[in-house]
Structures are given as C-alpha cells and as structure tokens.
Design a protein around this motif. Structure first.
Motif, PDB file in Angstrom:
ATOM      1  N   ASP A   1       0.865  -1.179   0.000  1.00 49.56           N
ATOM      2  CA  ASP A   1       0.000   0.000   0.000  1.00 49.56           C
ATOM      3  C   ASP A   1       0.900   1.227   0.000  1.00 49.56           C
ATOM      4  OD1 ASP A   1      -2.420  -1.342   0.110  1.00 49.56           O
ATOM      5  OD2 ASP A   1      -2.633  -1.180   2.276  1.00 49.56           O
ATOM      6  N   MET A   2       0.401   2.342  -0.525  1.00 47.76           N
ATOM      7  CA  MET A   2       1.211   3.557  -0.486  1.00 47.76           C
ATOM      8  C   MET A   2       0.672   4.483   0.597  1.00 47.76           C
ATOM      9  SD  MET A   2       3.837   5.068  -1.439  1.00 47.76           S
ATOM     10  CE  MET A   2       4.475   4.437  -2.990  1.00 47.76           C
ATOM     11  N   GLU A   3       1.585   4.941   1.444  1.00 55.12           N
ATOM     12  CA  GLU A   3       1.183   5.840   2.526  1.00 55.12           C
ATOM     13  C   GLU A   3       1.528   7.282   2.134  1.00 55.12           C
ATOM     14  OE1 GLU A   3       1.883   3.515   6.379  1.00 55.12           O
ATOM     15  OE2 GLU A   3       3.169   2.513   4.937  1.00 55.12           O
TER      16      GLU A   3
ATOM     17  N   LYS B   1      -6.555   7.179  -6.378  1.00 55.55           N
ATOM     18  CA  LYS B   1      -6.436   8.642  -6.312  1.00 55.55           C
ATOM     19  C   LYS B   1      -5.460   9.064  -5.221  1.00 55.55           C
ATOM     20  CE  LYS B   1     -11.018   9.718  -8.075  1.00 55.55           C
ATOM     21  NZ  LYS B   1     -12.195  10.599  -7.970  1.00 55.55           N
ATOM     22  N   GLY B   2      -5.455   8.321  -4.105  1.00 54.30           N
ATOM     23  CA  GLY B   2      -4.604   8.691  -2.961  1.00 54.30           C
ATOM     24  C   GLY B   2      -5.460   9.245  -1.844  1.00 54.30           C
ATOM     25  N   ILE B   3      -5.424   8.580  -0.694  1.00 52.48           N
ATOM     26  CA  ILE B   3      -6.288   8.972   0.433  1.00 52.48           C
ATOM     27  C   ILE B   3      -5.702  10.144   1.217  1.00 52.48           C
ATOM     28  CG2 ILE B   3      -5.247   7.290   2.047  1.00 52.48           C
ATOM     29  CD1 ILE B   3      -8.940   7.778   2.096  1.00 52.48           C
TER      30      ILE B   3
ATOM     31  N   ALA C   1      -8.070   0.919  -8.913  1.00 55.78           N
ATOM     32  CA  ALA C   1      -8.730   0.998  -7.605  1.00 55.78           C
ATOM     33  C   ALA C   1      -9.517   2.296  -7.475  1.00 55.78           C
ATOM     34  CB  ALA C   1      -7.691   0.891  -6.496  1.00 55.78           C
ATOM     35  N   THR C   2     -10.790   2.223  -7.752  1.00 58.60           N
ATOM     36  CA  THR C   2     -11.637   3.408  -7.647  1.00 58.60           C
ATOM     37  C   THR C   2     -13.095   2.993  -7.564  1.00 58.60           C
ATOM     38  OG1 THR C   2     -12.257   5.498  -8.728  1.00 58.60           O
ATOM     39  CG2 THR C   2     -11.772   3.648 -10.179  1.00 58.60           C
ATOM     40  N   HIS C   3     -13.905   3.900  -6.980  1.00 56.27           N
ATOM     41  CA  HIS C   3     -15.360   3.692  -6.988  1.00 56.27           C
ATOM     42  C   HIS C   3     -16.016   4.813  -7.776  1.00 56.27           C
ATOM     43  CE1 HIS C   3     -13.421   2.856  -3.081  1.00 56.27           C
ATOM     44  NE2 HIS C   3     -13.963   1.671  -3.251  1.00 56.27           N
ATOM     45  N   ASP C   4     -15.208   5.619  -8.445  1.00 54.54           N
ATOM     46  CA  ASP C   4     -15.720   6.818  -9.110  1.00 54.54           C
ATOM     47  C   ASP C   4     -16.150   6.461 -10.535  1.00 54.54           C
ATOM     48  OD1 ASP C   4     -16.369   9.412  -9.471  1.00 54.54           O
ATOM     49  OD2 ASP C   4     -14.318  10.162  -9.670  1.00 54.54           O
TER      50      ASP C   4
HETATM   51  P1  FDA Z   1     -13.935   9.447  -4.937  1.00 57.90           P
HETATM   52  O1  FDA Z   1     -13.260   9.762  -3.636  1.00 57.90           O
HETATM   53  O2  FDA Z   1     -14.203  10.549  -5.903  1.00 57.90           O
HETATM   54  O3  FDA Z   1     -15.183   8.589  -4.638  1.00 57.90           O
HETATM   55  C1  FDA Z   1     -16.148   8.254  -5.638  1.00 57.90           C
HETATM   56  C2  FDA Z   1     -17.397   7.785  -4.940  1.00 57.90           C
HETATM   57  O4  FDA Z   1     -17.146   6.530  -4.279  1.00 57.90           O
HETATM   58  C3  FDA Z   1     -17.888   8.701  -3.816  1.00 57.90           C
HETATM   59  O5  FDA Z   1     -18.697   9.729  -4.300  1.00 57.90           O
HETATM   60  C4  FDA Z   1     -18.618   7.731  -2.919  1.00 57.90           C
HETATM   61  O6  FDA Z   1     -19.918   7.488  -3.415  1.00 57.90           O
HETATM   62  C5  FDA Z   1     -17.805   6.483  -3.038  1.00 57.90           C
HETATM   63  N1  FDA Z   1     -16.807   6.369  -1.962  1.00 57.90           N
HETATM   64  C6  FDA Z   1     -15.478   6.589  -2.060  1.00 57.90           C
HETATM   65  N2  FDA Z   1     -14.852   6.301  -0.896  1.00 57.90           N
HETATM   66  C7  FDA Z   1     -15.823   5.907  -0.035  1.00 57.90           C
HETATM   67  C8  FDA Z   1     -15.842   5.459   1.330  1.00 57.90           C
HETATM   68  N3  FDA Z   1     -14.716   5.335   2.048  1.00 57.90           N
HETATM   69  N4  FDA Z   1     -17.041   5.114   1.883  1.00 57.90           N
HETATM   70  C9  FDA Z   1     -18.176   5.180   1.163  1.00 57.90           C
HETATM   71  N5  FDA Z   1     -18.233   5.596  -0.127  1.00 57.90           N
HETATM   72  C10 FDA Z   1     -17.078   5.963  -0.718  1.00 57.90           C
HETATM   73  N6  FDA Z   1      -5.113   5.207  -1.089  1.00 57.90           N
HETATM   74  C11 FDA Z   1      -3.813   5.405  -0.776  1.00 57.90           C
HETATM   75  O7  FDA Z   1      -3.378   6.528  -0.583  1.00 57.90           O
HETATM   76  N7  FDA Z   1      -2.965   4.334  -0.688  1.00 57.90           N
HETATM   77  C12 FDA Z   1      -3.372   3.064  -0.916  1.00 57.90           C
HETATM   78  O8  FDA Z   1      -2.571   2.136  -0.833  1.00 57.90           O
HETATM   79  C13 FDA Z   1      -4.734   2.850  -1.244  1.00 57.90           C
HETATM   80  N8  FDA Z   1      -5.219   1.602  -1.484  1.00 57.90           N
HETATM   81  C14 FDA Z   1      -6.498   1.448  -1.945  1.00 57.90           C
HETATM   82  C15 FDA Z   1      -6.963   0.182  -2.309  1.00 57.90           C
HETATM   83  C16 FDA Z   1      -8.215   0.027  -2.869  1.00 57.90           C
HETATM   84  C17 FDA Z   1      -8.680  -1.330  -3.299  1.00 57.90           C
HETATM   85  C18 FDA Z   1      -9.051   1.175  -3.053  1.00 57.90           C
HETATM   86  C19 FDA Z   1     -10.387   1.061  -3.704  1.00 57.90           C
HETATM   87  C20 FDA Z   1      -8.620   2.406  -2.647  1.00 57.90           C
HETATM   88  C21 FDA Z   1      -7.362   2.564  -2.078  1.00 57.90           C
HETATM   89  N9  FDA Z   1      -6.908   3.804  -1.646  1.00 57.90           N
HETATM   90  C22 FDA Z   1      -5.594   3.965  -1.308  1.00 57.90           C
HETATM   91  C23 FDA Z   1      -7.867   4.911  -1.457  1.00 57.90           C
HETATM   92  C24 FDA Z   1      -7.994   5.779  -2.686  1.00 57.90           C
HETATM   93  O9  FDA Z   1      -6.804   6.490  -2.861  1.00 57.90           O
HETATM   94  C25 FDA Z   1      -9.152   6.783  -2.567  1.00 57.90           C
HETATM   95  O10 FDA Z   1      -8.957   7.602  -1.468  1.00 57.90           O
HETATM   96  C26 FDA Z   1     -10.513   6.137  -2.425  1.00 57.90           C
HETATM   97  O11 FDA Z   1     -10.619   5.002  -3.205  1.00 57.90           O
HETATM   98  C27 FDA Z   1     -11.604   7.114  -2.879  1.00 57.90           C
HETATM   99  O12 FDA Z   1     -11.367   7.493  -4.203  1.00 57.90           O
HETATM  100  P2  FDA Z   1     -12.288   7.080  -5.445  1.00 57.90           P
HETATM  101  O13 FDA Z   1     -11.415   6.792  -6.606  1.00 57.90           O
HETATM  102  O14 FDA Z   1     -13.212   5.996  -5.064  1.00 57.90           O
HETATM  103  O15 FDA Z   1     -13.042   8.408  -5.833  1.00 57.90           O
END
Ligand code: FDA
Length: 325
Positions: free
Chosen positions: A126-128, A183-185, A221-224
């Motif tokens: 995972d990336m921190e 995207k990056g948390i 990895a995205t839900h967007d």
């Molecule tokens: P966005 O944040 O725009 O979300 C799109 C839609 O998805 C939202 O409008 C909402 O409906 C839904 N959604 C998103 N997150 C949600 C939540 N937590 N609860 C409920 N609904 C939610 N980051 C990082 O920095 N290092 C890492 O190693 C990882 N690893 C990782 C693994 C996997 C399998 C996933 C899916 C994600 C990660 N992430 C991560 C997190 C990633 O960087 C990001 O912060 C989240 O996936 C949210 O971004 P989206 O692309 O989903 O888009």
C-alpha cells in the motif's frame, strides 16, 4: 460538504464507540482472521469476487510492534492457503518499521514475501503519505533485485511525481511491474499534489495510460464512475477485455490468480452495486478486506485524514438502509 465533514470529525471524539462500530462494520471485516475468512468465503461464493487482505494498523511507535504485523500476516497467508481463497495481501511498510528502523523493516518484509512466494501469493505494498513514497518504491525495487517478484506497489494519481515513478519502475522491472493505481487517500499539499477533483481524475487517466502502454499489470482501484468509464475505454482501446488473454505484446506471461492484464479493485462496503455490475460484465474485481483489533483507530484516522469520508458515515447514520456492503 467540506465544512460539514469537518463538523462530523469534530464530534467524532464524543461519538459513542458502539455507534462508530456500527458504521465501521460495513467497512471492516471484524477483529479476527476468522471473521475476515468468513466474509471472504461468503462474498466469494455469492459474487465471485477475489480479495486482498489488510491487517489494520499502520505507522508503529516501537519496533517491537512490527513483529505483531509480521506474525499476523503469516497467519493470514496460512488461512488463505487452508481455505483456498482467491486472495492476496496488502501491507503498509510503516507497520513493519520503515520509519523507525528500515533494516528491520526490510528483513521483516523479505521474510513475509518469501513465505508468500512459497504459496504463490502476491503481496501489494500500500502507499502511505509522501514521507515514504520514495522509500516504499526503493523497497519494491530491492525485493525484486532479491528475485522476490511476487510484489507490486500502489501509486497515487494525485501526486505530481507519479508518471515519473511509473516509468522508473517499468524501466527497472519490465514485465514484472505490477501496479495498483488509486487517487490517494492522503490530502497532500498543493506543492506536490493535485488537489482538485478533475485534475486528480486526469492524473488517474494519464497514469493508467502509461501503465497499460508499458505492458504492466494494473489494479484499477476506484469507486468513481467517470474514472471507471474512462478506464474501460482505455482498456477497450488496448484490446483488453474480460475472458480474453492480454493482447499486449509487451505484457508479461499471464499471472496466476490475476486478471487479463488488469483488474478492478474496491474497498469493502463501498459501492457494492457498481462492484456487482463489473463482476456481472465479467471483469475480475478484487475487494480490499481490512480486519483487526485496530478498527476504531483506523476509522478515526481515515476520517481525520480525509473529512469527506465523514459524509459517507453521516449518510449511514441517518439513512441506515444505505449502510450495506
Ligand atoms: P472518490 O473519492 O471521488 O469517490 C467516488 C465515490 O465513491 C464517492 O462519491 C462515494 O460514493 C464512493 N466512496 C469513495 N470512498 C468511499 C468510502 N470510504 N465510503 C463510502 N463511499 C465511498 N489510497 C492510498 O493513498 N494508498 C493506498 O494504498 C490505497 N489503497 C487502496 C486500495 C483500494 C482497493 C481502493 C479502492 C482504494 C485505495 N486507496 C488507497 C484509497 C484511494 O486512494 C481513494 O482515497 C478512495 O478510493 C476514494 O477514491 P475514489 O477513486 O473511489 O473516488
């Protein structure tokens, strides 16, 4: 929404633990390996998805704590083998001591990768946050130098450096380059990262394009929905699709327990309907399964790091029917 999110974060310390627990239940597969295994067995049977397992916890304060993560991940590998799960593992290098004693972290991670390799299990770093971007990449390259090729990395679309990192990793690892793009948390400063939604999405699209062109394996990895739509167009343009071998001439051999050059990845509890649609269309979809005693700290930390997540929590509290996996 940003202000609203921050308000929720403000009241979080006085929110009863059971309430946080009730919301977290959707996103966390319980406290123990057994509960994570039950979740995977049930979801795997019902939906046909595969998994990556995360032992909750990250930056540790003493090097002794690193041993807990090593032993717990070893037990996870044993459980994956025993239950014949279609699963791999995701680890956070700081939980193994990267920021305290890099030598011990390397030793711990090498031991884990060796154990995983014996069972053909893949490990994802995972990336921190930005403090460890380079050291995590260095560790990836070092492990491949040691011929531990069962490891890949996560890169974050929001960071300016990501395209350069992709190219460096591809030039070094060639067909063994295996990425998760997200995207990056971590909300990084505008000096090093995009901060606007559209720019981050553009960064995602460009990163995926470069990974695909280089023949790498890509975990998307995205839900967007717009990002998924763009990714599907890119895959189609490369001739990559479900149930068809990866057509890219520069791609490596088909990888065991992986998709045809790509897979989608989503977090447990997030956008189940979208996950099921991708599965129905035949795509390989991997669900990220966090479990562990530290669920409470994890929920708090995620909320503090990215207050927008508070919106999802609030929705679950006021619209409980929406709190489903
Ligand atoms: P966005 O944040 O725009 O979300 C799109 C839609 O998805 C939202 O409008 C909402 O409906 C839904 N959604 C998103 N997150 C949600 C939540 N937590 N609860 C409920 N609904 C939610 N980051 C990082 O920095 N290092 C890492 O190693 C990882 N690893 C990782 C693994 C996997 C399998 C996933 C899916 C994600 C990660 N992430 C991560 C997190 C990633 O960087 C990001 O912060 C989240 O996936 C949210 O971004 P989206 O692309 O989903 O888009």
């Amino acid at each position: 929404m940003g202000m609203f999110g921050r308000m929720v974060v403000g009241v979080l310390p006085i929110m009863p633990r059971f309430m946080v627990g009730w919301v977290a239940k959707r996103y966390v597969a319980g406290k123990t390996i057994d509960s994570a295994v039950s979740t995977m067995l049930e979801m795997g049977k019902k939906e046909g998805c595969c998994f990556t397992v995360d032992v909750l916890g990250e930056e540790i304060s003493s090097i002794e704590e690193a041993d807990f993560f090593l032993q717990e991940y070893i037990r996870v590998i044993d459980a994956i083998v025993e239950h014949q799960l279609d699963a791999n593992i995701s680890i956070k290098p700081t939980a193994f001591g990267l920021l305290i004693d890099p030598d011990i972290a390397y030793k711990n991670i090498q031991e884990l990768l060796t154990k995983a390799a014996k069972h053909d299990i893949f490990v994802r770093f995972d990336m921190e946050d930005h403090r460890v971007t380079q050291t995590t990449i260095d560790m990836l390259l070092k492990m491949h130098e040691l011929e531990l090729n069962n490891v890949g990395i996560v890169l974050q679309a929001r960071l300016f450096r990501t395209l350069d990192d992709i190219q460096t990793i591809c030039d070094t690892l060639d067909v063994n380059a295996d990425f998760r793009i997200c995207k990056g948390i971590y909300l990084e400063s505008s000096e090093i990262a995009h901060t606007e939604y559209h720019r981050i999405n553009n960064g995602f699209s460009e990163a995926l394009e470069l990974m695909l062109k280089n023949g790498s394996y890509c975990g998307i990895a995205t839900h967007d929905k717009p990002v998924i739509k763009d990714s599907l167009i890119q895959l189609r343009n490369m001739g990559m699709m479900p149930d068809k071998p990866d057509p890219r001439k520069n791609a490596g051999p088909n990888r065991k327990m992986k998709g045809p050059g790509y897979e989608f990845q989503m977090l447990l509890g997030v956008r189940g309907e979208l996950r099921r649609r991708l599965l129905k269309d035949g795509h390989k979809v991997r669900v990220y399964i966090p479990f562990g005693e530290k669920w409470y700290e994890y929920s708090h930390r995620r909320l503090r790091e990215n207050p927008d997540i508070a919106w999802h929590v609030t929705k679950a509290l006021f619209m409980p029917w929406s709190n489903r996996r």
